[in-house]
Design a protein around this motif. Structure first.
Motif, PDB file in Angstrom:
ATOM      1  N   GLN A  96      66.953  18.998  38.451  1.00 36.74           N
ATOM      2  CA  GLN A  96      66.189  17.831  38.858  1.00 36.74           C
ATOM      3  C   GLN A  96      64.731  18.175  39.212  1.00 36.74           C
ATOM      4  O   GLN A  96      63.924  17.296  39.448  1.00 36.74           O
ATOM      5  N   ILE A  97      64.377  19.484  39.295  1.00 37.15           N
ATOM      6  CA  ILE A  97      63.005  19.889  39.604  1.00 37.15           C
ATOM      7  C   ILE A  97      62.173  19.823  38.311  1.00 37.15           C
ATOM      8  O   ILE A  97      62.556  20.396  37.284  1.00 37.15           O
ATOM      9  N   SER A  98      61.037  19.169  38.394  1.00 42.78           N
ATOM     10  CA  SER A  98      60.185  19.005  37.207  1.00 42.78           C
ATOM     11  C   SER A  98      59.514  20.321  36.842  1.00 42.78           C
ATOM     12  O   SER A  98      59.420  21.242  37.657  1.00 42.78           O
ATOM     13  N   GLU A  99      59.002  20.393  35.632  1.00 42.02           N
ATOM     14  CA  GLU A  99      58.316  21.591  35.180  1.00 42.02           C
ATOM     15  C   GLU A  99      57.041  21.823  35.975  1.00 42.02           C
ATOM     16  O   GLU A  99      56.665  22.970  36.262  1.00 42.02           O
ATOM     17  N   GLN A 117      56.115  25.183  38.092  1.00 41.39           N
ATOM     18  CA  GLN A 117      54.880  25.930  37.884  1.00 41.39           C
ATOM     19  C   GLN A 117      54.115  26.116  39.179  1.00 41.39           C
ATOM     20  O   GLN A 117      53.553  27.188  39.459  1.00 41.39           O
ATOM     21  N   ALA A 118      54.094  25.073  40.017  1.00 42.85           N
ATOM     22  CA  ALA A 118      53.392  25.167  41.303  1.00 42.85           C
ATOM     23  C   ALA A 118      54.046  26.199  42.207  1.00 42.85           C
ATOM     24  O   ALA A 118      53.366  26.957  42.904  1.00 42.85           O
ATOM     25  N   GLN A 152      52.904  33.858  43.190  1.00 41.73           N
ATOM     26  CA  GLN A 152      51.982  34.835  42.625  1.00 41.73           C
ATOM     27  C   GLN A 152      50.774  35.025  43.539  1.00 41.73           C
ATOM     28  O   GLN A 152      50.292  36.145  43.748  1.00 41.73           O
ATOM     29  N   ALA A 153      50.291  33.929  44.141  1.00 36.26           N
ATOM     30  CA  ALA A 153      49.153  34.027  45.045  1.00 36.26           C
ATOM     31  C   ALA A 153      49.504  34.864  46.258  1.00 36.26           C
ATOM     32  O   ALA A 153      48.701  35.671  46.737  1.00 36.26           O
TER      33      ALA A 153
END
Length: 237
Positions: free
Chosen positions: A199-202, A206-207, A213-214
């Motif tokens: 159910q989590i959007s792409e 990505q966020a 990564q940050a």
């Protein structure tokens, strides 16, 4: 006084003398008769005493033993009456009628103790020894019917007990099944409360990756800043 009258008087006198001599010779007979009269009056204690005295004179007296058992029965000394009759039943020298009477009375002592199967055997034995004994036949039929009712009642009680036991088992199984269903429902509920990855959007995925990564970049920068700094002890960071 004529000759016939004198003869009658002499005969009566002779009989009295003979009876007295016989009574003195066989005192147990006199005591048994005395005990019987006391028994008929309902004085069972006195009758038992007379029978006991008779047995002192003749320990083999069948009448004294048999009537002793009757007196014990009337005084509700059932165990003692049974013991007395069982000893009499072992005497194989008695006539069939006497043995039949012993078996009949022994059956009565067992009957009042609710030992119906044993009583039934005694009444059957009494009928075998004396086929004309109507009372033995009646008691046999009565005991047989009561025994049948008792067995049916016991069988019904056993069936009820088995039925109750089965009901308890079914209730326990139902309870366990309900508990399992409740656990399954709880597990399903907890699973439904967890986020579904599909159910989590792409964009959201990505966020999240960019944020991770940050954070990793910041950690690497800190490590680079500290590299080459000498720490006391001669060891590098």
């Amino acid at each position: 006084m004529n000759y016939r009258a004198l003869t009658i008087i002499l005969t009566i006198a002779a009989s009295l003398v003979f009876g007295e001599a016989l009574s003195q010779k066989m005192p147990e007979r006199r005591l048994v008769r005395k005990g019987n009269r006391q028994y008929e009056r309902g004085d069972f204690d006195a009758s038992l005493d007379s029978y006991a005295r008779a047995l002192q004179h003749d320990p083999t007296s069948f009448e004294a033993k048999f009537n002793t058992a009757n007196g014990q029965f009337r005084k509700e000394l059932i165990d003692k009456s049974e013991q007395t009759l069982r000893k009499l039943a072992q005497d194989s020298t008695r006539t069939d009628i006497e043995r039949s009477e012993v078996a009949y009375n022994l059956g009565n002592t067992l009957f009042v103790q609710q030992r119906l199967e044993e009583a039934l055997d005694c009444f059957r034995n009494a009928m075998r020894l004396n086929p004309d004994d109507k009372e033995a036949k009646y008691n046999y039929a009565l005991t047989k019917e009561l025994l049948k009712q008792q067995q049916n009642q016991q069988q019904q009680q056993q069936q009820n007990q088995d039925q109750n036991q089965n009901q308890d088992q079914n209730q326990e199984q139902n309870k366990e099944q309900q508990e399992q269903e409740q656990e399954q429902n709880q597990d399903q509920k907890e699973q439904n409360q967890q986020p579904d990855e599909q159910q989590i959007s792409e964009q959201e995925q990505q966020a999240m990756l960019e944020a991770i990564q940050a954070q990793e970049d910041k950690t690497q920068d800190k490590l680079k800043e500290k590299k080459g700094v000498l720490i006391r002890g001669g060891k590098n960071w």
